[in-house]
Write a protein that holds these residues in place. Structure first.
Motif, PDB file in Angstrom:
ATOM      1  N   GLN A  35       0.809  -1.217   0.000  1.00  0.00           N
ATOM      2  CA  GLN A  35       0.000   0.000   0.000  1.00  0.00           C
ATOM      3  C   GLN A  35       0.844   1.270   0.000  1.00  0.00           C
ATOM      4  OE1 GLN A  35      -2.720  -0.312   3.279  1.00  0.00           O
ATOM      5  NE2 GLN A  35      -3.759  -2.072   2.411  1.00  0.00           N
ATOM      6  N   ILE A  36       2.095   1.178   0.466  1.00  0.00           N
ATOM      7  CA  ILE A  36       2.918   2.387   0.516  1.00  0.00           C
ATOM      8  C   ILE A  36       3.990   2.426  -0.572  1.00  0.00           C
ATOM      9  CG2 ILE A  36       2.507   2.705   2.984  1.00  0.00           C
ATOM     10  CD1 ILE A  36       5.479   1.837   3.392  1.00  0.00           C
ATOM     11  N   ILE A  37       4.139   1.340  -1.311  1.00  0.00           N
ATOM     12  CA  ILE A  37       5.136   1.313  -2.382  1.00  0.00           C
ATOM     13  C   ILE A  37       4.741   2.318  -3.462  1.00  0.00           C
ATOM     14  CG2 ILE A  37       6.175  -0.109  -4.209  1.00  0.00           C
ATOM     15  CD1 ILE A  37       7.123  -1.083  -1.581  1.00  0.00           C
ATOM     16  N   ASP A  38       5.721   3.002  -3.995  1.00  0.00           N
ATOM     17  CA  ASP A  38       5.491   3.995  -5.043  1.00  0.00           C
ATOM     18  C   ASP A  38       4.733   3.357  -6.209  1.00  0.00           C
ATOM     19  OD1 ASP A  38       5.633   5.923  -7.043  1.00  0.00           O
ATOM     20  OD2 ASP A  38       7.727   6.418  -6.645  1.00  0.00           O
ATOM     21  N   PRO A  39       3.511   3.793  -6.492  1.00  0.00           N
ATOM     22  CA  PRO A  39       2.728   3.196  -7.579  1.00  0.00           C
ATOM     23  C   PRO A  39       3.365   3.373  -8.952  1.00  0.00           C
ATOM     24  CG  PRO A  39       1.584   5.109  -6.664  1.00  0.00           C
ATOM     25  CD  PRO A  39       2.789   4.875  -5.813  1.00  0.00           C
ATOM     26  N   ARG A  40       4.244   4.353  -9.089  1.00  0.00           N
ATOM     27  CA  ARG A  40       4.907   4.575 -10.374  1.00  0.00           C
ATOM     28  C   ARG A  40       5.850   3.430 -10.738  1.00  0.00           C
ATOM     29  NH1 ARG A  40       6.917  10.467  -8.843  1.00  0.00           N
ATOM     30  NH2 ARG A  40       7.354   9.216  -7.014  1.00  0.00           N
ATOM     31  N   LEU A  41       6.196   2.593  -9.761  1.00  0.00           N
ATOM     32  CA  LEU A  41       7.033   1.426 -10.051  1.00  0.00           C
ATOM     33  C   LEU A  41       6.255   0.362 -10.819  1.00  0.00           C
ATOM     34  CD1 LEU A  41       8.942   1.041  -6.664  1.00  0.00           C
ATOM     35  CD2 LEU A  41       9.822   1.915  -8.834  1.00  0.00           C
ATOM     36  N   GLU A  42       4.931   0.412 -10.722  1.00  0.00           N
ATOM     37  CA  GLU A  42       4.038  -0.492 -11.449  1.00  0.00           C
ATOM     38  C   GLU A  42       4.415  -1.961 -11.281  1.00  0.00           C
ATOM     39  OE1 GLU A  42       4.011   0.992 -15.461  1.00  0.00           O
ATOM     40  OE2 GLU A  42       2.617   2.605 -14.925  1.00  0.00           O
ATOM     41  N   GLY A  43       4.852  -2.326 -10.079  1.00  0.00           N
ATOM     42  CA  GLY A  43       5.161  -3.726  -9.800  1.00  0.00           C
ATOM     43  C   GLY A  43       6.540  -4.176 -10.232  1.00  0.00           C
ATOM     44  N   HIS A  44       7.333  -3.282 -10.756  1.00  0.00           N
ATOM     45  CA  HIS A  44       8.669  -3.639 -11.224  1.00  0.00           C
ATOM     46  C   HIS A  44       9.695  -3.443 -10.108  1.00  0.00           C
ATOM     47  CE1 HIS A  44       7.260  -4.241 -15.298  1.00  0.00           C
ATOM     48  NE2 HIS A  44       6.546  -3.136 -15.141  1.00  0.00           N
ATOM     49  N   PHE A  45       9.526  -4.234  -9.059  1.00  0.00           N
ATOM     50  CA  PHE A  45      10.439  -4.239  -7.928  1.00  0.00           C
ATOM     51  C   PHE A  45      10.358  -5.614  -7.279  1.00  0.00           C
ATOM     52  CE2 PHE A  45       6.366  -2.796  -6.366  1.00  0.00           C
ATOM     53  CZ  PHE A  45       6.184  -3.516  -5.198  1.00  0.00           C
ATOM     54  N   SER A  46      11.388  -5.961  -6.556  1.00  0.00           N
ATOM     55  CA  SER A  46      11.437  -7.249  -5.871  1.00  0.00           C
ATOM     56  C   SER A  46      10.596  -7.205  -4.597  1.00  0.00           C
ATOM     57  CB  SER A  46      12.886  -7.582  -5.516  1.00  0.00           C
ATOM     58  OG  SER A  46      12.949  -8.568  -4.514  1.00  0.00           O
ATOM     59  N   VAL A  47       9.756  -8.215  -4.415  1.00  0.00           N
ATOM     60  CA  VAL A  47       8.941  -8.296  -3.198  1.00  0.00           C
ATOM     61  C   VAL A  47       9.848  -8.483  -1.988  1.00  0.00           C
ATOM     62  CG1 VAL A  47       7.171  -9.624  -1.975  1.00  0.00           C
ATOM     63  CG2 VAL A  47       6.954  -9.222  -4.434  1.00  0.00           C
ATOM     64  N   LYS A  48      10.768  -9.445  -2.079  1.00  0.00           N
ATOM     65  CA  LYS A  48      11.682  -9.679  -0.961  1.00  0.00           C
ATOM     66  C   LYS A  48      12.546  -8.455  -0.699  1.00  0.00           C
ATOM     67  CE  LYS A  48      11.948 -14.659  -1.570  1.00  0.00           C
ATOM     68  NZ  LYS A  48      12.769 -15.794  -2.004  1.00  0.00           N
ATOM     69  N   GLY A  49      12.979  -7.803  -1.752  1.00  0.00           N
ATOM     70  CA  GLY A  49      13.782  -6.596  -1.603  1.00  0.00           C
ATOM     71  C   GLY A  49      13.011  -5.487  -0.907  1.00  0.00           C
ATOM     72  N   ALA A  50      11.758  -5.312  -1.282  1.00  0.00           N
ATOM     73  CA  ALA A  50      10.928  -4.286  -0.651  1.00  0.00           C
ATOM     74  C   ALA A  50      10.706  -4.612   0.823  1.00  0.00           C
ATOM     75  CB  ALA A  50       9.591  -4.169  -1.378  1.00  0.00           C
ATOM     76  N   GLN A  51      10.481  -5.891   1.123  1.00  0.00           N
ATOM     77  CA  GLN A  51      10.275  -6.292   2.511  1.00  0.00           C
ATOM     78  C   GLN A  51      11.532  -6.055   3.345  1.00  0.00           C
ATOM     79  OE1 GLN A  51       8.961 -10.316   1.846  1.00  0.00           O
ATOM     80  NE2 GLN A  51       6.813  -9.729   1.743  1.00  0.00           N
TER      81      GLN A  51
END
Length: 152
Positions: A35-51
């Protein structure tokens, strides 16, 4: 880095002006993180990395200065995250948040609004139509499923 927001932004709604106050409660909650991830990334980021980045950010924001990592430790923790390949765009939980963010899209043909409110079991958005004036008496019944497109 996670949110793409400024530390203080008076143009945001109340409760979201201060990035730390807004994000701190969510950083420790894996299921809320999208919910707080930048929406402009449009899912192009690692889930584990974000966590992992969120856990690190939570440590950095600790009220106890002794718990906060040194900047050299932050750099060392972030370096391997750039090589992770588990993209969020393929995650079911990311798709749910993405649908929730897509509040409504106008449909110029008939004046209704198409709302993406939930996902099917296969992760595909289900279209739901709502009348702008709410033709039904109950606020809980103003959503009706749109007909399936005919294949021909």
């Amino acid at each position: 880095m996670l949110t793409g927001r400024r530390a203080v932004d008076k143009n945001r709604p109340n409760g979201e002006h201060n990035l730390v106050e807004w994000a701190r409660p969510v950083l420790g909650e894996r299921r809320l993180l999208f919910q707080i991830i930048d929406p402009r990334l449009e899912g192009h980021f690692s889930v584990k990395g974000a966590q992992k980045a969120a856990q690190l950010a939570a440590q950095c924001l600790s009220r106890d200065p002794k718990v906060r990592p040194m900047m050299s430790e932050v750099v060392q923790a972030l370096k391997p995250l750039q090589n992770l390949k588990d993209m969020a765009i393929t995650s079911y939980h990311f798709q749910v948040v993405r649908v929730d963010r897509t509040m409504s899209m106008p449909n110029s043909k008939n004046g209704t609004q198409t709302q993406l409110a939930s996902l099917s079991k296969k992760g595909q958005p289900m279209r739901i139509l709502s009348s702008p004036n709410g033709q039904h008496g109950s606020p809980y019944h103003h959503y009706i499923k749109s007909p399936k497109p005919k294949h021909g």
